[in-house]
Design a protein around this motif. Sequence first.
Motif, PDB file in Angstrom:
ATOM      1  N   GLN A  79      14.848   9.251  10.676  1.00 25.71           N
ATOM      2  CA  GLN A  79      16.299   9.440  10.614  1.00 25.71           C
ATOM      3  C   GLN A  79      16.687  10.504  11.634  1.00 25.71           C
ATOM      4  O   GLN A  79      16.049  11.553  11.715  1.00 25.71           O
ATOM      5  CB  GLN A  79      16.702   9.895   9.205  1.00 25.71           C
ATOM      6  N   ALA A  80      17.723  10.235  12.405  1.00 22.64           N
ATOM      7  CA  ALA A  80      18.263  11.204  13.346  1.00 22.64           C
ATOM      8  C   ALA A  80      19.651  11.604  12.879  1.00 22.64           C
ATOM      9  O   ALA A  80      20.424  10.753  12.432  1.00 22.64           O
ATOM     10  CB  ALA A  80      18.334  10.612  14.748  1.00 22.64           C
ATOM     11  N   LEU A  81      19.924  12.898  12.947  1.00 27.85           N
ATOM     12  CA  LEU A  81      21.215  13.425  12.519  1.00 27.85           C
ATOM     13  C   LEU A  81      21.792  14.298  13.622  1.00 27.85           C
ATOM     14  O   LEU A  81      21.067  15.082  14.235  1.00 27.85           O
ATOM     15  CB  LEU A  81      21.058  14.281  11.258  1.00 27.85           C
ATOM     16  N   LEU A  82      23.092  14.152  13.851  1.00 29.72           N
ATOM     17  CA  LEU A  82      23.816  15.022  14.775  1.00 29.72           C
ATOM     18  C   LEU A  82      24.657  15.973  13.930  1.00 29.72           C
ATOM     19  O   LEU A  82      25.469  15.541  13.115  1.00 29.72           O
ATOM     20  CB  LEU A  82      24.727  14.209  15.701  1.00 29.72           C
ATOM     21  N   PHE A  83      24.409  17.269  14.115  1.00 29.74           N
ATOM     22  CA  PHE A  83      25.181  18.307  13.436  1.00 29.74           C
ATOM     23  C   PHE A  83      26.150  18.923  14.428  1.00 29.74           C
ATOM     24  O   PHE A  83      25.779  19.227  15.561  1.00 29.74           O
ATOM     25  CB  PHE A  83      24.256  19.412  12.907  1.00 29.74           C
ATOM     26  N   GLU A  84      27.398  19.093  13.988  1.00 33.36           N
ATOM     27  CA  GLU A  84      28.403  19.798  14.776  1.00 33.36           C
ATOM     28  C   GLU A  84      29.067  20.809  13.864  1.00 33.36           C
ATOM     29  O   GLU A  84      29.571  20.448  12.801  1.00 33.36           O
ATOM     30  CB  GLU A  84      29.438  18.832  15.353  1.00 33.36           C
ATOM     31  N   LYS A  85      29.000  22.075  14.267  1.00 30.81           N
ATOM     32  CA  LYS A  85      29.590  23.176  13.500  1.00 30.81           C
ATOM     33  C   LYS A  85      29.152  23.128  12.036  1.00 30.81           C
ATOM     34  O   LYS A  85      29.955  23.302  11.119  1.00 30.81           O
ATOM     35  CB  LYS A  85      31.098  23.172  13.640  1.00 30.81           C
ATOM     36  N   GLY A  86      27.864  22.878  11.828  1.00 26.76           N
ATOM     37  CA  GLY A  86      27.295  22.931  10.485  1.00 26.76           C
ATOM     38  C   GLY A  86      27.524  21.717   9.616  1.00 26.76           C
ATOM     39  O   GLY A  86      27.211  21.745   8.431  1.00 26.76           O
ATOM     40  N   GLU A  87      28.062  20.653  10.180  1.00 28.32           N
ATOM     41  CA  GLU A  87      28.310  19.422   9.420  1.00 28.32           C
ATOM     42  C   GLU A  87      27.635  18.238  10.102  1.00 28.32           C
ATOM     43  O   GLU A  87      27.548  18.194  11.326  1.00 28.32           O
ATOM     44  CB  GLU A  87      29.813  19.138   9.317  1.00 28.32           C
ATOM     45  N   VAL A  88      27.216  17.257   9.305  1.00 27.57           N
ATOM     46  CA  VAL A  88      26.647  16.036   9.869  1.00 27.57           C
ATOM     47  C   VAL A  88      27.787  15.169  10.391  1.00 27.57           C
ATOM     48  O   VAL A  88      28.675  14.786   9.638  1.00 27.57           O
ATOM     49  CB  VAL A  88      25.818  15.252   8.831  1.00 27.57           C
ATOM     50  N   LYS A  89      27.765  14.879  11.681  1.00 32.36           N
ATOM     51  CA  LYS A  89      28.799  14.058  12.305  1.00 32.36           C
ATOM     52  C   LYS A  89      28.345  12.618  12.525  1.00 32.36           C
ATOM     53  O   LYS A  89      29.163  11.732  12.712  1.00 32.36           O
ATOM     54  CB  LYS A  89      29.222  14.654  13.651  1.00 32.36           C
ATOM     55  N   TRP A  90      27.028  12.410  12.531  1.00 34.29           N
ATOM     56  CA  TRP A  90      26.487  11.072  12.800  1.00 34.29           C
ATOM     57  C   TRP A  90      25.047  11.053  12.329  1.00 34.29           C
ATOM     58  O   TRP A  90      24.357  12.068  12.348  1.00 34.29           O
ATOM     59  CB  TRP A  90      26.562  10.803  14.298  1.00 34.29           C
ATOM     60  N   ASN A  91      24.604   9.880  11.886  1.00 34.13           N
ATOM     61  CA  ASN A  91      23.180   9.714  11.590  1.00 34.13           C
ATOM     62  C   ASN A  91      22.794   8.262  11.788  1.00 34.13           C
ATOM     63  O   ASN A  91      23.627   7.360  11.722  1.00 34.13           O
ATOM     64  CB  ASN A  91      22.835  10.226  10.186  1.00 34.13           C
TER      65      ASN A  91
END
Length: 108
Positions: A79-91
Amino acid sequence: MSLVKISSSEEFEQAIRENDQLFLMKNSTTCPISHAAFQEYQKFAAEQDTPVFYLNVQEARPLSNEIAEKFGVRHESPQALLFEKGEVKWNASHYSITSAALSEQLGK
Protein backbone atom coordinates in the motif's frame (compact mmCIF):
# COMPACT_ATOMS: atom_id res chain seq x y z
CA MET A 1 15.62 11.01 -3.24
CA SER A 2 16.52 7.88 -1.33
CA LEU A 3 14.06 5.66 0.46
CA VAL A 4 14.01 5.90 4.25
CA LYS A 5 12.89 2.89 6.28
CA ILE A 6 10.79 3.57 9.36
CA SER A 7 9.98 1.04 12.04
CA SER A 8 8.50 2.94 14.96
CA SER A 9 5.71 5.38 15.79
CA GLU A 10 8.36 7.92 16.81
CA GLU A 11 10.07 7.75 13.40
CA PHE A 12 6.72 8.06 11.62
CA GLU A 13 5.60 11.02 13.76
CA GLN A 14 8.93 12.74 13.13
CA ALA A 15 8.54 12.24 9.36
CA ILE A 16 5.02 13.74 9.47
CA ARG A 17 6.22 16.68 11.59
CA GLU A 18 9.21 17.48 9.39
CA ASN A 19 7.56 17.13 5.96
CA ASP A 20 4.49 18.91 4.58
CA GLN A 21 4.27 16.17 1.97
CA LEU A 22 5.60 12.61 1.94
CA PHE A 23 4.94 9.15 0.59
CA LEU A 24 4.85 6.01 2.71
CA MET A 25 4.72 2.46 1.41
CA LYS A 26 3.67 -0.53 3.46
CA ASN A 27 5.65 -3.40 2.02
CA SER A 28 5.59 -7.15 2.60
CA THR A 29 8.96 -8.86 2.33
CA THR A 30 7.39 -12.19 1.34
CA CYS A 31 4.79 -11.23 -1.28
CA PRO A 32 5.64 -11.18 -5.01
CA ILE A 33 3.06 -8.42 -5.63
CA SER A 34 4.72 -6.33 -2.91
CA HIS A 35 8.10 -6.95 -4.50
CA ALA A 36 6.89 -5.66 -7.87
CA ALA A 37 5.22 -2.63 -6.27
CA PHE A 38 8.37 -1.89 -4.24
CA GLN A 39 10.43 -1.87 -7.43
CA GLU A 40 8.05 0.73 -8.87
CA TYR A 41 8.29 2.70 -5.62
CA GLN A 42 12.10 2.64 -5.79
CA LYS A 43 12.00 3.87 -9.39
CA PHE A 44 9.65 6.68 -8.36
CA ALA A 45 11.85 7.65 -5.39
CA ALA A 46 14.91 7.99 -7.62
CA GLU A 47 13.12 10.42 -9.95
CA GLN A 48 11.84 13.17 -7.63
CA ASP A 49 12.39 15.19 -4.46
CA THR A 50 9.37 14.42 -2.28
CA PRO A 51 10.41 12.48 0.85
CA VAL A 52 9.78 8.76 0.40
CA PHE A 53 9.47 6.36 3.31
CA TYR A 54 8.59 2.70 3.70
CA LEU A 55 7.95 0.13 6.37
CA ASN A 56 8.16 -3.64 6.22
CA VAL A 57 4.89 -5.00 7.53
CA GLN A 58 6.49 -8.12 9.02
CA GLU A 59 8.89 -5.98 11.05
CA ALA A 60 6.55 -3.12 11.96
CA ARG A 61 3.04 -4.57 12.15
CA PRO A 62 2.05 -2.44 15.17
CA LEU A 63 3.05 0.74 13.30
CA SER A 64 1.23 -0.40 10.16
CA ASN A 65 -1.94 -1.04 12.18
CA GLU A 66 -1.57 2.26 14.04
CA ILE A 67 -1.40 4.20 10.76
CA ALA A 68 -4.47 2.39 9.40
CA GLU A 69 -6.42 3.15 12.58
CA LYS A 70 -5.29 6.75 13.04
CA PHE A 71 -5.92 7.81 9.44
CA GLY A 72 -8.94 5.61 8.69
CA VAL A 73 -7.32 3.86 5.73
CA ARG A 74 -7.88 0.11 5.66
CA HIS A 75 -4.58 -1.76 5.86
CA GLU A 76 -3.40 -3.41 2.67
CA SER A 77 -0.02 -4.70 1.62
CA PRO A 78 1.47 -3.44 -0.53
CA GLN A 79 0.00 0.00 0.00
CA ALA A 80 1.28 3.47 -0.88
CA LEU A 81 0.00 6.55 0.90
CA LEU A 82 0.52 10.23 0.15
CA PHE A 83 0.44 12.44 3.25
CA GLU A 84 -0.05 16.19 2.98
CA LYS A 85 0.07 18.34 6.12
CA GLY A 86 -0.44 15.28 8.32
CA GLU A 87 -3.43 13.86 6.44
CA VAL A 88 -3.75 11.03 3.93
CA LYS A 89 -4.58 12.61 0.57
CA TRP A 90 -4.28 9.50 -1.61
CA ASN A 91 -3.60 5.80 -1.33
CA ALA A 92 -3.25 2.85 -3.66
CA SER A 93 -2.55 -0.82 -3.26
CA HIS A 94 -1.27 -3.84 -5.13
CA TYR A 95 -0.88 -3.40 -8.90
CA SER A 96 -2.10 0.21 -8.71
CA ILE A 97 1.28 1.18 -7.24
CA THR A 98 3.31 2.29 -10.22
CA SER A 99 5.92 4.98 -10.68
CA ALA A 100 3.53 6.75 -13.06
CA ALA A 101 0.62 6.64 -10.60
CA LEU A 102 2.80 8.00 -7.80
CA SER A 103 4.19 10.77 -10.01
CA GLU A 104 0.68 11.67 -11.13
CA GLN A 105 -0.19 12.54 -7.53
CA LEU A 106 2.50 15.23 -7.62
CA GLY A 107 1.29 16.60 -10.95
CA LYS A 108 4.44 15.37 -12.72
